[in-house]
Write an enzyme that holds these catalytic residues in place. Structure first.
Site, mmCIF file in Angstrom:
data_model
loop_
_atom_site.group_PDB
_atom_site.id
_atom_site.type_symbol
_atom_site.label_atom_id
_atom_site.label_comp_id
_atom_site.label_asym_id
_atom_site.label_seq_id
_atom_site.Cartn_x
_atom_site.Cartn_y
_atom_site.Cartn_z
ATOM 1 N N LYS A 182 0.802 -1.228 0.000
ATOM 2 C CA LYS A 182 0.000 0.000 0.000
ATOM 3 C C LYS A 182 0.838 1.283 0.000
ATOM 4 C CE LYS A 182 -2.351 -1.606 3.597
ATOM 5 N NZ LYS A 182 -3.383 -1.880 4.615
ATOM 6 N N ASP A 212 -5.794 -5.762 10.673
ATOM 7 C CA ASP A 212 -7.084 -5.053 10.712
ATOM 8 C C ASP A 212 -8.272 -5.986 10.439
ATOM 9 O OD1 ASP A 212 -6.322 -5.278 8.073
ATOM 10 O OD2 ASP A 212 -6.809 -3.214 7.516
#
Ligand code: ADP
Ligand code: MG
Length: 469
Positions: free
Chosen positions: A177, A212
């Protein structure tokens, strides 16, 4: 009379007024390349199911299937106050979470933006910045911070691939990312964070490390015991689910008395060999120019960080063929990642006849000298083509996990977090449509809901479960 556009887009689309044959035929061709039939979806699911099996057997596989070491399932009765830290990809969130029993949760939180310099500098700089944010949060939002010598327990949600070795230990496998911090791959991220907190004298012990998706799964389970999967569609995409420990063949030490453990699938990395996914030239261009070529191929076709860039590649292709904006681009549109996924959301949501919001984005934010209604309708169609493929592709890994767990007939709950899922128009409806094509009426037994900011609550829950073990 131009031909009627036959684009297979499996969705309601507006007409493109006044488009030429050349425009219609090129867009039609692109729509076909991005189309996903139910047969293709099934083929992808089959391939992904095999990859999951391989990942459960051995470490280091393409779909990593990482054991989370979270074996407890929250009951909703837990009581206590814990801190949580959530490093997503775009934001850093610090939270204080009070569990008051009866499923009641009170959250205080603050978001801090992670800059490009922090994402690409040294790991020490990044973790020092994080420790600073925790310190500031405690000073500003937590009343008993300075009054007594309390040590706070914190759960850390770290949304990058980590090979976890214990609930509070895990080595970074690879940044994704857009993060590329030096000196951190193969190092323990809890250790690096704890060192940074200690350097600043912040009275916090990092007692649990979760991905997450694991956090989202935990927090959703606190509210709904039928939850099987936690998913992220945000900057990146990934999922986690409850696996039977006997099926995690690669585990050396089997935790006592537990039947299930949460597995962090790391499905963003699926199909790095580009065997199963319908890759287009626009995806290849994005991948080649990215800072992690050949990695995270599935994620690059689905998530918030990348959708705008795929759309931008298509728009420039059309400009270069003199089929859009009269052949003119702009300095802004020529810049990589300038066409943000948020713009796609706003353009897809623009239902006005003249597409005024699309005009504002193109002319005011991206400085395209002028746009016609046809141009704006083409841009909207491009967004629909890219957004639809992302949502349909998203159904594959979700469906595969449900099939893998043998839960198609029983029904399950799924908690989903991430701005793409929350804000992108029609994402959830398109995802459901694909699932209906795959599962027929069994789809009605799949309860999909938004688990907003679940990852923070989940990290605190993991810290609590770790404390009670
Ligand atoms: P994180 O992944 O850091 O936890 P989010 O879930 O908020 O954070 O996801 C951020 C990503 O979502 C960004 O890549 C951004 O492009 C995308 N995004 C943010 N707002 C929107 C929106 N309104 N529509 C579509 N995508 C969005
Ligand atoms: Mg997030």
């Amino acid at each position: 009379m131009p031909p009627v556009l036959s684009s297979i887009i499996r969705d309601k689309v507006d007409h493109i007024d006044g488009a030429s044959n050349a425009q219609l035929s090129v867009i039609d061709g692109i729509a076909k390349e991005f189309d996903l039939t139910v047969e293709k979806l099934s083929e992808i699911i089959k391939h992904f199911c095999n990859e999951m099996d391989k990942g459960l057997e051995k470490t280091g596989m393409n779909v990593a299937m990482i054991p989370s070491f979270v074996t407890g399932v929250p009951t909703g009765k837990e009581v206590g106050t814990f801190l949580a830290l959530d490093l997503g990809g775009t934001n850093l969130r610090v939270c204080e979470i009070a569990f008051e029993g009866e499923g009641i949760i009170k959250v205080k939180q603050h978001k801090y933006r992670v800059t490009e310099t922090q994402k690409t500098g040294s790991a020490r700089q990044l973790f020092d910045f994080i420790a600073d944010c925790v310190d500031k949060f405690l000073a500003e939002f937590v009343t008993d911070y300075t009054e007594n010598a309390k040590i706070f327990k914190m759960g850390f949600t770290f949304s990058f691939p980590v090979e976890q070795t214990a609930i509070n230990q895990g080595n970074l496998i690879k940044w994704t990312k857009g993060f590329t911090c030096s000196d951190s791959e193969n190092k323990d991220v809890v250790f690096m964070l704890q060192e940074a907190l200690n350097r600043k004298g912040v009275p916090v012990v990092v007692s649990a490390l979760v991905n997450d998706t694991v956090g989202t799964l935990l927090s959703h389970s606190y509210k709904d015991p039928n939850t099987l999967i936690g998913i992220i569609y945000g900057t990146g995409t990934n999922g986690a689910y409850y696996e039977e420990i006997s099926k995690i063949k690669k585990l050396n030490k089997i935790p006592d008395a537990s039947e299930k453990m949460i597995i962090n699938v790391e499905w963003g990395a699926f199909d790095s060999e580009k065997k199963a996914l319908p890759i287009t030239m626009f995806d290849n261009k994005l991948d080649r120019e990215s800072n992690n070529p050949h990695y995270q191929i599935f994620e690059k076709m689905i998530s918030g960080m990348y959708l705008g860039e795929i759309a931008r590649n298509i728009l420039l292709h059309l400009v270069d063929r003199m089929l859009l904006f009269d052949g003119y681009s702009s300095k802004e549109l020529n810049r990589n990642y300038s066409f943000e996924t948020e713009y796609m959301s706003a353009i897809e949501a623009d239902e006005s006849h003249t597409l005024d919001n699309a005009r504002k984005i193109l002319e005011e934010l991206l400085n395209i000298p002028s746009t016609t209604l046809t141009d704006r309708q083409i841009v909207k169609r491009v967004c629909q083509i890219v957004g639809l493929r992302a949502a349909r592709l998203s159904s594959t890994t979700l469906a595969a996990v449900i099939i893998h767990c043998g839960m198609v007939e029983c029904g399950v709950s799924v908690g989903i977090d991430g701005s793409l899922f929350e804000f992108y128009p029609h994402f959830s409806a398109r995802l459901k449509t694909a699932l209906r094509e795959l599962f027929g009426s069994n789809v009605d037994k799949i309860e999909i809901s938004l688990a907003r900011d679940g990852s923070g609550v989940g990290a605190a829950l993991a810290a609590m479960l770790a404390a009670t073990e």
